[in-house]
Design an enzyme around this catalytic site. Structure first.
Site, PDB file in Angstrom:
ATOM      1  N   ASP A 296      79.075   3.138  -8.625  1.00  0.00           N
ATOM      2  CA  ASP A 296      80.349   2.839  -7.964  1.00  0.00           C
ATOM      3  C   ASP A 296      81.103   4.166  -7.880  1.00  0.00           C
ATOM      4  O   ASP A 296      81.494   4.729  -8.905  1.00  0.00           O
ATOM      5  CB  ASP A 296      81.120   1.827  -8.819  1.00  0.00           C
ATOM      6  CG  ASP A 296      82.493   1.518  -8.238  1.00  0.00           C
ATOM      7  OD1 ASP A 296      83.038   2.371  -7.507  1.00  0.00           O
ATOM      8  OD2 ASP A 296      83.026   0.438  -8.527  1.00  0.00           O
TER       9      ASP A 296
ATOM     10  N   ASP B 201      82.389   0.707  -2.165  1.00  0.00           N
ATOM     11  CA  ASP B 201      82.345   1.835  -3.099  1.00  0.00           C
ATOM     12  C   ASP B 201      80.955   2.102  -3.652  1.00  0.00           C
ATOM     13  O   ASP B 201      80.779   3.026  -4.431  1.00  0.00           O
ATOM     14  CB  ASP B 201      83.246   1.552  -4.311  1.00  0.00           C
ATOM     15  CG  ASP B 201      84.699   1.535  -3.929  1.00  0.00           C
ATOM     16  OD1 ASP B 201      85.004   1.962  -2.808  1.00  0.00           O
ATOM     17  OD2 ASP B 201      85.520   1.088  -4.745  1.00  0.00           O
TER      18      ASP B 201
ATOM     19  N   LYS C 124      82.260  -9.276 -20.251  1.00  0.00           N
ATOM     20  CA  LYS C 124      82.294  -8.388 -21.442  1.00  0.00           C
ATOM     21  C   LYS C 124      81.654  -9.028 -22.676  1.00  0.00           C
ATOM     22  O   LYS C 124      82.341  -9.340 -23.660  1.00  0.00           O
ATOM     23  CB  LYS C 124      83.723  -7.964 -21.749  1.00  0.00           C
ATOM     24  CG  LYS C 124      84.372  -7.193 -20.603  1.00  0.00           C
ATOM     25  CD  LYS C 124      85.538  -6.353 -21.071  1.00  0.00           C
ATOM     26  CE  LYS C 124      86.008  -5.405 -19.990  1.00  0.00           C
ATOM     27  NZ  LYS C 124      86.608  -6.038 -18.800  1.00  0.00           N
TER      28      LYS C 124
END
Lengths: 519, 360
Positions: free
Chosen positions: B218, B110, B162
């Site tokens: 992406d 991707d 994260k």
């Protein structure tokens, strides 16, 4: 008046009071000043005593109030037309028009012109009434009654219409909103002068095929010669409750029962707001007036804003006349709609444009070499400048001096005078206000608010602009002098407007997706 | 040299386009996504590309046969019977990759960027570790898993998923180079290379990071596909501006296939890609869009941030915007408004879509 009272600033109350005083000056004994007995009212009265105004000033105050009321649209504006006609059998017959309009529902368009002069199918709303009246043999005169301050636009319209239809047209201004019955009663001397045998009364905010001659022959054939006729039409059960409902004797068409906007179903025959009266009607209205006066004397507590002259034809007169062998209903199968909201002007326009096939084929645009592509019924004013690559219709009215550029698409819309639609823009279900500019590739789109097409009896919902604090999806309206435009980096304008209602002046709009009012 | 491209499954995120064509074959800027990667690999000296696919598609096989001949390389399809994550396919393709003890490239299918395969190989050889990850800088690292590494050597210290406080603004760009020894770390079962293999390699000081220069995206979803398109066109503007179209009525970076037909009074751009055989009639306004092969945009329509699928037709005075994606062979009738619509293939639309939704 009562609605003015509802506006709570003290200046408003002062002006209201002045109006009362003024009315007492002009019509002694009619206004009831002592009724103005609220604390604020007394204070206002004192203020006024302190600053004694001369009557001329007072008059101008009254005028201020009227224009202010008109702008706020809070008063039930009344406008009446009277016409007289007299075929051989009835020596003369006058015709009065009542144009009762709110005005607020018609915003933002009502800011610019009085609603009755708003163009529907290319001509002012009222002109359709006048054309219909002028066709009745021996119509003598047309009287317009209203609470509007006469202005240049109205005067010009009256002058033009008189010349075009070769009939006398006069505007009678009410000193206050007198209700549908009060207005004609107030001007009864004007109406009965020349002793007409009969006269029509019509509301200005209806759109109809106006079967006036049929009403006249119906009156001759039914009941006694001096009977009164209401034009009725059939609605569906649910919507009938938004109108005045008529129960008739199916054989004689006599009105047995009349009720205005009932809360339960009464009848599916509704009042179209078009009446044929003989001068006898003034006895009945006079009766109501007398009764009102007596009640006011008895009721000490009256707040002073109620007046004996304010008489509603429907509730006060028809209700009492029903079942007495005086009132008849003529049911029409022709088209009929109210023009309350701006959105309903689009629907009314469709009805009238369709009627033009019979009445005014010359007003309908046709596909010509070198002209724009026309589909369906389209009215184009001769002064409009339309690019041949544009596509218009169905149901489009283009006003004076409108410019429509290359590759423009307009459908189900009214474009008012001086508007400028630039290249490739697309206008659907909208009203484009005076001198507005719609930019290149802009899309202006409203939600159609037509009655249910699958129900032949369905009428326009008397929708309001707002419901539960939200703008109801409806026709998109670009108000006065709205400018959608330019100054994009690449100088292309790609505006999208959906269900917008714009209230005023010189706006540069970029993008609006959901229903909203832009001020 | 060899390379493994993780093609994976059905490309559901790029529906409705992937309902008609396998994701690797969807054209991004007038070239199938996969070919952007394969051609860059070939330039870097790769002669055998392994595609790890989880579903077999005849269309893909046929196309890869053609590309084998055109590029003069070997393309193998490694078919996983069950989803194996991002590491499992390496174990499955072990025999193909572990033949000559040379390092091999691995990349997610991707990803679009200026593929830095030569630099990556050089960097990898220089540090001598088992693997190198290409990292790219992001504005909001708290949304991603970030890579913490030594600035000078590039040696990766740790990965933080994260991060709540700032530790790094570099994320894994989905492009790697590995020595065949890495294959011994991976078992043939569903495994995540990012979560299970990389942390161990980092601990053993065998994993290094190389920062990517230029853009990275992406493009697995329509919105990102369009953002990636803008970035790619801007990169073209810098590196080979002659491939972009300039003419009156064209604004900014616009890529037009020579077989496309453009009408009069159109305004095209910025950031538009027009595919082969596309017809734009007169007075079309289009910006930030990809129009795929064989579509027709009729007069006076207006498109912003849309992908128009193959052989679709957009009617006159139509307005489409907000990441509207038309599948293959969709017909949008005149004067409609589509806001964020996802239209499945072979559909004819007769009503406006004022709010984003999927049109079945």
């Amino acid at each position: 008046m009562t609605l003015c009272y509802g506006l709570v600033t003290s200046t408003q109350r002062i002006t209201c009071y002045l109006l009362l005083r003024w009315s007492r000056v002009t019509r002694p004994g009619r206004a009831n000043i002592s009724g103005c007995c609220s604390r604020e009212g007394r204070r206002c009265a004192r203020v006024l005593q302190q600053s004694e105004k001369r009557s001329s000033t007072i008059l101008s105050y009254a005028a201020t109030l009227q224009s202010c009321t008109w702008l706020c649209g809070s008063s039930s504006f009344q406008m009446k037309t009277g016409l007289s006609s007299g075929p051989e059998f009835w020596r003369s017959c006058a015709n009065t028009k009542t144009c009762s309009t709110g005005g607020t529902r018609f915003r933002p368009l009502s800011f610019e012109v009085p609603k009755p002069l708003f163009p529907v199918a290319g001509v002012p709303m009222l002109q359709h009434h006048i054309e219909a009246c002028a066709k009745v043999p021996n119509m003598k005169e047309i009287l317009l009654m209203g609470f509007y301050q006469p202005n240049e636009e109205l005067n010009r319209f009256l002058l033009n219409a008189q010349q075009e239809f070769k009939i006398s047209i006069r505007y009678l201004q009410e000193y206050a909103a007198l209700g549908t019955g009060g207005g004609i009663y107030h001007f009864r001397d004007q109406i009965v002068s020349g002793s007409p045998e009969a006269f029509f009364v019509m509301n200005a905010d209806v759109c109809s095929a106006f079967p006036l001659e049929e009403m006249l022959s119906f009156q001759k054939e039914h009941g006694e010669p001096n009977s009164f006729v209401i034009l009725g039409t059939t609605a569906n059960r649910k919507q009938s409750m938004n109108y005045g409902c008529i129960v008739e004797n199916e054989e004689t068409n006599e009105v047995l029962h009349y009720v205005e906007k009932p809360s339960t179903f009464v009848s599916d025959i509704i009042n179209c707001g078009i009446y044929l009266f003989s001068p006898d009607i003034f006895q009945h209205i006079g009766g109501v007036f007398q009764k009102n006066q007596e009640e006011m004397l008895l009721e000490e507590s009256t707040n002073g804003w109620h007046r004996a002259e304010a008489i509603r034809l429907e509730q006060d007169v028809f209700t009492a006349l029903a079942g007495q062998g005086k009132l008849y209903v003529y049911k029409t199968l022709g088209f009929w709609s109210q023009i309350k909201s701006a959105g309903s002007a689009i629907y009314a326009s469709r009805l009238y444009l369709n009627q033009y096939h019979k009445t005014h084929p010359e007003r309908l645009a046709t596909n010509k070499k070198g002209g724009p592509k026309i589909s369906g019924n389209v009215y184009i004013h001769p002064t409009a400048n339309i690019d041949p690559t544009a596509t218009l219709g169905p149901n489009v009215s283009i006003g004076t001096g409108v410019t429509i550029s290359a590759g423009v698409r307009v459908r189900e819309s009214i474009v008012l005078h001086g508007a400028n639609l630039q290249d490739h823009c697309c206008v659907l279900n909208s009203i484009v206000g005076w001198d507005s500019t719609v930019g290149k590739w802009a899309r202006v789109e409203g939600t159609p608010s037509d009655p249910n097409p699958n129900d032949p009896l369905a009428k326009m919902d008397s929708e309001t602009l707002f419901r539960e604090g939200k703008l109801t999806p409806s026709i998109t309206i670009l108000g006065v002098c709205t400018v959608l435009l330019l100054s994009c980096k690449v100088c292309f304008i790609m505006t999208l407007l959906r269900n917008v209602c714009m209230f005023l002046i010189i706006l540069v709009i970029t993008e609006i997706l959901c229903p909203q009012v832009v001020t | 040299m060899k390379a493994l491209i993780l093609v994976g499954g059905y490309g559901t995120r790029l529906r409705p386009l992937t309902l008609s064509v396998p994701k690797p074959l969807v054209e991004f800027c007038n070239k199938p996504i996969l070919l952007h990667q394969v051609e860059a690999l070939v330039t870097a000296g790769v002669d055998h590309v392994v595609l790890a696919v989880s579903y077999m598609s005849e269309l893909l096989e046929r196309e890869m046969k053609l590309q084998e001949q055109r590029l003069g390389i070997t393309i193998s399809l490694s078919h996983e019977k069950e989803p194996l994550g991002t590491a499992g396919p390496l174990a499955l393709a072990q025999e193909l990759l572990n033949v000559d003890n040379e390092p091999f490239f691995v990349l997610n299918s991707d990803v679009i960027c200026d593929f830095p395969f030569r630099d990556l190989l050089q960097f990898h050889r220089r540090h001598g570790g088992e693997g190198t990850i290409v990292v790219t800088r992001v504005e909001e690292p708290s949304k991603y898993g970030v890579v913490v590494y030594e600035a000078e050597s590039g040696r990766i210290c740790r990965f933080v998923e994260k991060p709540q406080v700032f530790v790094s603004n570099k994320i894994n760009a989905g492009i790697y180079i590995f020595n065949p020894r890495v294959l011994s770390r991976i078992q043939l079962r569903p495994t995540s290379v990012e979560k299970e293999i990389f942390p161990v390699m980092a601990e053993e000081q065998q994993l290094f990071a190389m920062e990517l220069q230029g853009f990275w995206m992406d493009i697995g979803q329509p919105k990102d596909f369009l953002t990636g398109m803008c970035m790619y066109l801007q990169s073209l503007r810098q590196h080979s501006p002659d491939r972009l179209h300039t003419a009156p009525g064209f604004i900014g970076n616009v890529l037009v296939d020579p077989t496309a037909v453009i009408g009069e009074n159109c305004s095209i751009g910025p950031n538009v890609v027009i595919g082969a055989g596309v017809v734009l009639e007169d007075g079309v306004r289009i910006k930030r869009c990809t129009v795929l092969c064989g579509s027709r945009l009729r007069s006076h329509c207006w498109l912003d941030s849309c992908i128009v699928g193959w052989s679709s037709s957009v009617g006159q005075w139509v307005r489409m915007e907000n990441a509207t994606v038309l599948g293959e062979d969709v017909i949008v009738n005149d004067e409609l408004y589509l806001n964020g619509a996802n239209v499945l293939p072979h559909k004819s639309i007769n009503e406006s879509v004022p709010e984003p939704r999927i049109i079945m």
